[in-house]
Design a protein around this motif. Structure first.
Motif, PDB file in Angstrom:
ATOM      1  N   LEU A  32       0.795  -1.238   0.089  1.00  0.00           N
ATOM      2  CA  LEU A  32      -0.036  -0.067   0.111  1.00  0.00           C
ATOM      3  C   LEU A  32       0.942   1.245  -0.069  1.00  0.00           C
ATOM      4  CD1 LEU A  32      -2.621  -0.798   2.472  1.00  0.00           C
ATOM      5  CD2 LEU A  32      -2.934  -0.766   0.166  1.00  0.00           C
ATOM      6  N   ASP A  33       2.111   1.201   0.029  1.00  0.00           N
ATOM      7  CA  ASP A  33       2.967   2.202   0.144  1.00  0.00           C
ATOM      8  C   ASP A  33       2.834   3.179  -1.027  1.00  0.00           C
ATOM      9  OD1 ASP A  33       4.020   1.274   2.427  1.00  0.00           O
ATOM     10  OD2 ASP A  33       5.907   0.422   1.612  1.00  0.00           O
ATOM     11  N   VAL A  34       2.517   2.870  -2.261  1.00  0.00           N
ATOM     12  CA  VAL A  34       2.326   3.784  -3.394  1.00  0.00           C
ATOM     13  C   VAL A  34       1.329   4.929  -3.042  1.00  0.00           C
ATOM     14  CG1 VAL A  34       3.353   2.042  -4.986  1.00  0.00           C
ATOM     15  CG2 VAL A  34       0.924   2.274  -4.486  1.00  0.00           C
ATOM     16  N   LEU A  35       0.385   4.553  -2.080  1.00  0.00           N
ATOM     17  CA  LEU A  35      -0.779   5.384  -1.780  1.00  0.00           C
ATOM     18  C   LEU A  35      -0.436   6.443  -0.931  1.00  0.00           C
ATOM     19  CD1 LEU A  35      -3.829   2.812  -1.799  1.00  0.00           C
ATOM     20  CD2 LEU A  35      -2.925   4.158  -3.673  1.00  0.00           C
ATOM     21  N   LYS A  36       0.679   6.536  -0.226  1.00  0.00           N
ATOM     22  CA  LYS A  36       0.925   7.194   0.928  1.00  0.00           C
ATOM     23  C   LYS A  36       1.014   8.852   0.363  1.00  0.00           C
ATOM     24  CE  LYS A  36       3.444   4.289   4.037  1.00  0.00           C
ATOM     25  NZ  LYS A  36       4.674   4.083   4.595  1.00  0.00           N
ATOM     26  N   ASP A  37       1.615   8.962  -0.826  1.00  0.00           N
ATOM     27  CA  ASP A  37       1.793  10.459  -0.977  1.00  0.00           C
ATOM     28  C   ASP A  37       0.676  11.025  -2.111  1.00  0.00           C
ATOM     29  OD1 ASP A  37       4.191  10.720   0.396  1.00  0.00           O
ATOM     30  OD2 ASP A  37       5.296   9.946  -1.102  1.00  0.00           O
ATOM     31  N   GLN A  38      -0.074   9.828  -2.554  1.00  0.00           N
ATOM     32  CA  GLN A  38      -1.587  10.279  -3.364  1.00  0.00           C
ATOM     33  C   GLN A  38      -2.365  11.436  -2.593  1.00  0.00           C
ATOM     34  OE1 GLN A  38      -1.413   9.100  -6.570  1.00  0.00           O
ATOM     35  NE2 GLN A  38       0.393   8.550  -6.110  1.00  0.00           N
ATOM     36  N   LYS A  39      -2.700  12.182  -3.459  1.00  0.00           N
ATOM     37  CA  LYS A  39      -3.626  13.160  -3.330  1.00  0.00           C
ATOM     38  C   LYS A  39      -5.079  12.812  -3.449  1.00  0.00           C
ATOM     39  CE  LYS A  39      -0.601  15.873  -1.203  1.00  0.00           C
ATOM     40  NZ  LYS A  39      -0.422  15.620   0.207  1.00  0.00           N
ATOM     41  N   GLU A  40      -5.301  11.741  -4.361  1.00  0.00           N
ATOM     42  CA  GLU A  40      -6.580  11.474  -4.867  1.00  0.00           C
ATOM     43  C   GLU A  40      -6.784  10.023  -5.036  1.00  0.00           C
ATOM     44  OE1 GLU A  40      -7.028  13.225  -8.813  1.00  0.00           O
ATOM     45  OE2 GLU A  40      -7.878  15.195  -7.914  1.00  0.00           O
ATOM     46  N   ILE A  41      -7.886   9.243  -4.983  1.00  0.00           N
ATOM     47  CA  ILE A  41      -8.038   7.863  -5.105  1.00  0.00           C
ATOM     48  C   ILE A  41      -9.678   7.846  -5.559  1.00  0.00           C
ATOM     49  CG2 ILE A  41      -8.980   7.417  -2.879  1.00  0.00           C
ATOM     50  CD1 ILE A  41      -7.091   4.860  -3.064  1.00  0.00           C
ATOM     51  N   ASN A  42      -9.607   6.644  -6.585  1.00  0.00           N
ATOM     52  CA  ASN A  42     -10.796   6.356  -7.017  1.00  0.00           C
ATOM     53  C   ASN A  42     -11.394   5.246  -6.114  1.00  0.00           C
ATOM     54  OD1 ASN A  42     -13.290   6.060  -8.803  1.00  0.00           O
ATOM     55  ND2 ASN A  42     -12.252   4.394  -9.984  1.00  0.00           N
ATOM     56  N   LEU A  43     -12.671   5.588  -5.590  1.00  0.00           N
ATOM     57  CA  LEU A  43     -13.194   4.265  -5.017  1.00  0.00           C
ATOM     58  C   LEU A  43     -14.324   3.529  -5.435  1.00  0.00           C
ATOM     59  CD1 LEU A  43     -13.327   5.798  -1.146  1.00  0.00           C
ATOM     60  CD2 LEU A  43     -11.459   4.238  -2.178  1.00  0.00           C
ATOM     61  N   GLU A  44     -14.404   2.380  -5.366  1.00  0.00           N
ATOM     62  CA  GLU A  44     -15.468   1.317  -5.858  1.00  0.00           C
ATOM     63  C   GLU A  44     -15.889   0.420  -4.875  1.00  0.00           C
ATOM     64  OE1 GLU A  44     -14.160  -0.057  -9.915  1.00  0.00           O
ATOM     65  OE2 GLU A  44     -13.928   2.025 -10.864  1.00  0.00           O
ATOM     66  N   PHE A  45     -17.007   0.114  -5.000  1.00  0.00           N
ATOM     67  CA  PHE A  45     -17.711  -1.086  -4.131  1.00  0.00           C
ATOM     68  C   PHE A  45     -18.404  -1.913  -4.777  1.00  0.00           C
ATOM     69  CE2 PHE A  45     -17.197   2.952  -2.090  1.00  0.00           C
ATOM     70  CZ  PHE A  45     -16.540   2.682  -0.639  1.00  0.00           C
ATOM     71  N   THR A  46     -18.130  -3.252  -4.312  1.00  0.00           N
ATOM     72  CA  THR A  46     -18.932  -4.447  -5.133  1.00  0.00           C
ATOM     73  C   THR A  46     -19.330  -5.619  -3.951  1.00  0.00           C
ATOM     74  OG1 THR A  46     -16.715  -5.735  -5.461  1.00  0.00           O
ATOM     75  CG2 THR A  46     -17.115  -4.432  -7.104  1.00  0.00           C
ATOM     76  N   TYR A  47     -20.327  -5.932  -4.351  1.00  0.00           N
ATOM     77  CA  TYR A  47     -21.218  -7.028  -3.508  1.00  0.00           C
ATOM     78  C   TYR A  47     -21.472  -8.488  -3.865  1.00  0.00           C
ATOM     79  CZ  TYR A  47     -21.665  -2.167  -1.233  1.00  0.00           C
ATOM     80  OH  TYR A  47     -21.503  -1.067  -0.826  1.00  0.00           O
ATOM     81  N   ASP A  48     -20.793  -8.568  -5.120  1.00  0.00           N
ATOM     82  CA  ASP A  48     -20.834 -10.029  -5.663  1.00  0.00           C
ATOM     83  C   ASP A  48     -20.751 -11.147  -4.729  1.00  0.00           C
ATOM     84  OD1 ASP A  48     -21.486  -8.445  -7.970  1.00  0.00           O
ATOM     85  OD2 ASP A  48     -19.483  -8.537  -8.775  1.00  0.00           O
ATOM     86  N   ASN A  49     -21.663 -12.089  -4.671  1.00  0.00           N
ATOM     87  CA  ASN A  49     -21.348 -13.452  -4.284  1.00  0.00           C
ATOM     88  C   ASN A  49     -21.161 -13.206  -2.729  1.00  0.00           C
ATOM     89  OD1 ASN A  49     -21.312 -14.942  -6.662  1.00  0.00           O
ATOM     90  ND2 ASN A  49     -19.375 -14.103  -6.996  1.00  0.00           N
ATOM     91  N   MET A  50     -21.813 -12.270  -2.037  1.00  0.00           N
ATOM     92  CA  MET A  50     -21.734 -11.819  -0.670  1.00  0.00           C
ATOM     93  C   MET A  50     -22.518 -12.890   0.090  1.00  0.00           C
ATOM     94  SD  MET A  50     -22.543  -8.307   1.352  1.00  0.00           S
ATOM     95  CE  MET A  50     -24.357  -8.177   0.825  1.00  0.00           C
ATOM     96  N   LYS A  51     -22.216 -13.238   1.337  1.00  0.00           N
ATOM     97  CA  LYS A  51     -22.858 -14.261   2.131  1.00  0.00           C
ATOM     98  C   LYS A  51     -23.431 -12.919   3.395  1.00  0.00           C
ATOM     99  CE  LYS A  51     -19.906 -18.036   1.340  1.00  0.00           C
ATOM    100  NZ  LYS A  51     -19.011 -19.039   1.889  1.00  0.00           N
ATOM    101  N   VAL A  52     -24.527 -13.407   3.840  1.00  0.00           N
ATOM    102  CA  VAL A  52     -25.357 -12.768   5.048  1.00  0.00           C
ATOM    103  C   VAL A  52     -25.527 -13.783   5.893  1.00  0.00           C
ATOM    104  CG1 VAL A  52     -26.913 -11.223   5.545  1.00  0.00           C
ATOM    105  CG2 VAL A  52     -25.927 -11.244   3.308  1.00  0.00           C
ATOM    106  N   GLY A  53     -25.011 -13.509   7.234  1.00  0.00           N
ATOM    107  CA  GLY A  53     -25.378 -14.120   8.446  1.00  0.00           C
ATOM    108  C   GLY A  53     -25.243 -15.514   8.085  1.00  0.00           C
ATOM    109  N   LYS A  54     -26.091 -16.298   8.501  1.00  0.00           N
ATOM    110  CA  LYS A  54     -26.189 -17.799   8.377  1.00  0.00           C
ATOM    111  C   LYS A  54     -26.269 -18.296   6.960  1.00  0.00           C
ATOM    112  CE  LYS A  54     -31.082 -18.462   9.689  1.00  0.00           C
ATOM    113  NZ  LYS A  54     -31.985 -19.347  10.688  1.00  0.00           N
ATOM    114  N   PHE A  55     -26.619 -17.490   5.979  1.00  0.00           N
ATOM    115  CA  PHE A  55     -26.953 -17.801   4.578  1.00  0.00           C
ATOM    116  C   PHE A  55     -25.666 -17.666   3.576  1.00  0.00           C
ATOM    117  CE2 PHE A  55     -30.696 -16.241   6.639  1.00  0.00           C
ATOM    118  CZ  PHE A  55     -31.722 -17.229   6.126  1.00  0.00           C
TER     119      PHE A  55
END
Length: 194
Positions: A32-55
Motif C-alpha cells: 500500500l506504500d504507493v498510496l502514501k503520497d497520493q492526493k486522490e483515489i478512486n473508490l469502488e464497491f462491489t457486493y457480488d457473491n456476498m454471504k449474509v449471516g447464516k446464509f
C-alpha cells in the motif's frame, strides 16, 4: 427483581462479546506504500457473491427476511429489500468514504491514478432487541489497481470483522449497524495506508 439480574447479565455479556470483536487488516500481495503520497483515489464497491449471516448467498437471506417481514405485515418485505440495497449508496459507501478520506487526506476522484476496489464478501447484520444485541460486522477484500490499466494490481488484502456497533444503544436499525462497520473499515484501512 429476580428477572432483572439475569437480564443485566445477558446484556453485559452481549456488550462484552461485541467489544471483543477485533478488526484485522492483512495485505496479502503487493504494498500500500504507493498510496502514501497520493492526493486522490478512486473508490469502488462491489457486493457480488456476498454471504449474509447464516446464509450462503445474499439472495437466500433477502428471501428469508422478506418472508418473515411479510408475515407480520404484507408488503413490508418489499420495503425492507429496497432499503437493504439502497443503504449501500446512501449509507455504507459514504461512511467508508468519509473516514477513509479524513484519515488519508485523499480526495475521491474517478480520474485518480489508483483505484481501490472494496469487495464485501460477508455481512453479519447483527441485531438489537433492547435487552440483547449482536454487533454487525463485515469481511471484505480490497484490491488497489492502476486506474488506467486495471490489470496492474498494486496491492491486495483483506479486512476481517470490521465492527458495526454504537455504544449508546441507538443501533436498532440494521442499516445503522452495518454503516458503522463500513465506517470502521474505512478508518482502519486509511490508517494502514498512512
Amino acid at each position: 427483581m429476580h428477572l432483572v439480574k439475569p437480564l443485566l447479565t445477558l446484556t453485559a455479556a452481549a456488550l462484552l462479546a461485541g467489544a471483543a470483536q477485533a478488526q484485522k487488516i492483512r495485505v496479502s500481495d503487493g504494498s500500500l506504500d504507493v498510496l502514501k503520497d497520493q492526493k486522490e483515489i478512486n473508490l469502488e464497491f462491489t457486493y457480488d457473491n456476498m454471504k449474509v449471516g447464516k446464509f450462503d448467498s445474499e439472495a437466500d437471506y433477502i428471501k428469508s427476511r422478506k418472508a418473515d417481514l411479510d408475515k407480520k405485515e404484507p408488503g413490508r418485505g418489499d420495503t425492507w429489500e429496497k432499503s437493504w440495497i439502497a443503504d449501500r449508496k446512501s449509507r455504507y459507501e459514504p461512511k467508508f468514504d468519509d473516514l477513509f478520506t479524513q484519515v488519508t487526506d485523499m480526495k475521491v476522484a474517478p480520474g485518480a491514478k489508483y483505484t481501490l476496489i472494496f469487495h464485501t464478501n460477508f455481512t453479519e447484520p447483527g441485531f438489537n432487541v433492547g435487552v440483547m444485541k449482536k454487533s454487525a460486522y463485515i469481511d471484505a477484500d480490497f484490491t488497489v489497481v492502476e486506474t488506467a490499466d486495471r490489470n496492474k494490481v498494486v496491492a491486495k488484502g483483506t479486512i476481517d470483522k470490521a465492527p458495526g456497533r454504537t455504544f449508546w444503544g441507538s443501533d436498532f436499525d440494521t442499516g445503522e449497524r452495518i454503516g458503522e462497520a463500513y465506517e470502521m473499515a474505512g478508518k482502519a484501512l486509511g490508517k494502514k495506508i498512512k
